[in-house]
Design a protein around this motif. Sequence first.
Motif, mmCIF file in Angstrom:
data_model
loop_
_atom_site.group_PDB
_atom_site.id
_atom_site.type_symbol
_atom_site.label_atom_id
_atom_site.label_comp_id
_atom_site.label_asym_id
_atom_site.label_seq_id
_atom_site.Cartn_x
_atom_site.Cartn_y
_atom_site.Cartn_z
ATOM 1 N N HIS A 144 0.845 -1.192 0.000
ATOM 2 C CA HIS A 144 0.000 0.000 0.000
ATOM 3 C C HIS A 144 0.881 1.243 0.000
ATOM 4 N N PRO A 145 0.559 2.308 -0.749
ATOM 5 C CA PRO A 145 -0.595 2.424 -1.639
ATOM 6 C C PRO A 145 -0.496 1.448 -2.806
ATOM 7 N N LEU B 164 -4.557 8.713 10.776
ATOM 8 C CA LEU B 164 -3.976 7.591 10.044
ATOM 9 C C LEU B 164 -4.432 6.339 10.774
ATOM 10 N N ARG C 243 -1.082 2.071 6.173
ATOM 11 C CA ARG C 243 -1.676 3.251 6.811
ATOM 12 C C ARG C 243 -2.699 3.880 5.884
ATOM 13 N N ILE C 244 -3.874 4.141 6.406
ATOM 14 C CA ILE C 244 -4.913 4.778 5.597
ATOM 15 C C ILE C 244 -5.274 6.127 6.198
ATOM 16 N N PRO C 245 -4.987 7.219 5.485
ATOM 17 C CA PRO C 245 -5.483 8.517 5.936
ATOM 18 C C PRO C 245 -7.014 8.490 5.883
ATOM 19 N N THR C 246 -7.665 9.097 6.848
ATOM 20 C CA THR C 246 -9.118 9.011 6.891
ATOM 21 C C THR C 246 -9.682 10.058 7.832
ATOM 22 N N THR D 235 1.743 -1.790 9.139
ATOM 23 C CA THR D 235 2.484 -0.825 8.324
ATOM 24 C C THR D 235 1.628 -0.274 7.182
ATOM 25 N N THR E 64 -3.491 5.158 14.413
ATOM 26 C CA THR E 64 -2.051 5.321 14.623
ATOM 27 C C THR E 64 -1.737 6.705 15.162
#
Lengths: 396, 138
Positions: free
Chosen positions: B42-43, B89, B99-102, B97, B68
């Motif tokens: 990811h991405p 995140l 990580r998704i911004p949201t 490891t 996170t």
Amino acid sequence: MAHYGEKKVAVTGVGMSDISRNATKTPMALTIDACMQAIEDAGLKRSDIDGLSSYPGADNNASGFSPIGAPQLQDALRLKVNWFSGGGEVPGQLGAVFNAIGAIAAGYCRHVLVFRTVYEASARKMSKQANALFDGGRAHGQLMNFAPYWAMTASVQQALYFQRFAHDYGLKPETTGRIAINNRRNASLNPAAIYRKPITLDDYFASEIIATPLRLFDCDVPCDGSVAVVLSHIDAARDCRNPILRVEAVGSAQKVRYSWDQISGEALARQATISSSAMMWERTDLKPSDVDIAQLYDGFTYHTAAWLSSAGFCKPGEENDFVGDGSRIALEGDLPINTGGGQLSLGRMHAYGQLHEAATQLWRRGGDRQVQKDLTVSINTTAGGPLSGCMMLVRE
Amino acid sequence: MEPTAPPRPLPALNDDNQAFWTGGSEGKLMIDRCGDCRAYVHPPTPFCPACESRNVAAEAVSGRGRITTFTINHKQWMPGLPVPYVLALVEIDEDPTVRIPTNIVGIAPEKVAIDMPVEVLFEQVEEVFVPLFRPVEG
Ligand SMILES: [Zn+2]
């Protein structure tokens, strides 16, 4: 250690336009002021300049983030160069300096003019939505991961790292407050700075919350201005006007993921500061205790706090004790920091104001803010997003 | 008249990231995974940095994760932007490891904390299903 190329390079002249929130001159006029001043300061003529380097390259939009690039300036000054470079995909804001050092060490050039121009204060007056990162439409590249979440400004993204740093290392708001107060006090003694009225911890705590834990007084000041620096081959530098400020070491290593969202582990709080700092120290026999002054990046106060430990002045988690009541980082202290006011108070010149300040102090031109002790070694650092960079100057 | 909330700015979709940004149409959080060594990537990228395989494709994950880091944004960056809101995140349960911004929704911002367990939900804007996260029930 003498084989490292940066040791063949020196800072020979610096220049700075008026720095303000409301420029009376165009970006080009500001750039010319800074560049001509730097060339003259070095004791050189335009015709001596044979290289040109800028960060982050002209963005050709109305954001004010980078209104002037290397091609425009080369043409304006009719420079005849052997090499030039302008761009933002570099190890931190000082990347244009690292590029220039490389060009000199490779023998392309003898005297490289490096500049950074911003016009963000005026741009924001013209458009409330002037944004360096995003101009509408669909988001591309790494920004796309943040765009749907209304996170298109550095403040909101950096607040994520600030929060994690505070969580992992116990950084207290009193400490970031002391950093802001110190910068403002230094700015009060610097006629070039934008914000010069001293502030207190009460003022700091009363300042508006932008994005927790970030307060307004943790944030640097968008401004209009230009800074220029002439870098010269050490042999040519000996014929210049000023005492030699040799580049002792550069730290440009990016060994963490180059991503605003995917950095993990220690890097989530500290980004690439660890790898760039390690590279700088590997390239010198000097130690943190040899450093006389430090211009530690202060896009946000927590950057400065993180750099205290990343650069080795204290251990991670000891930032609160190191800063204490602020006396150690003051002009009279063991390690004066951001002696010109930094970006928090002088204005956001993206590390170039602080490079100008390092030379100003080492050449003892600091006026009321001149550090009184002997000065030989200075470091400059940058941060922001996953990026960082650092460099060390030694007065010979 | 009150300004209306601005639409969420959207990503430009392509063959690499299509599954991630549209998996919500079936209620699934789709993360790239290596078909050979099973590492998550990811991405979305057609390359496995662990084993150099090009055999990478999106697979549904549980949709659960942990916060996170986060920030409560108070500044109205554009007219009509509803504040405060939480940017975070989130690390997915399958691989911390990733990580998704949201945005964290369904909870008062001041109650959000690092390490809080969260689960995905989606908000459709045009053809994009934007992953958001809310606290895990109970
Ligand atoms: Zn693999």
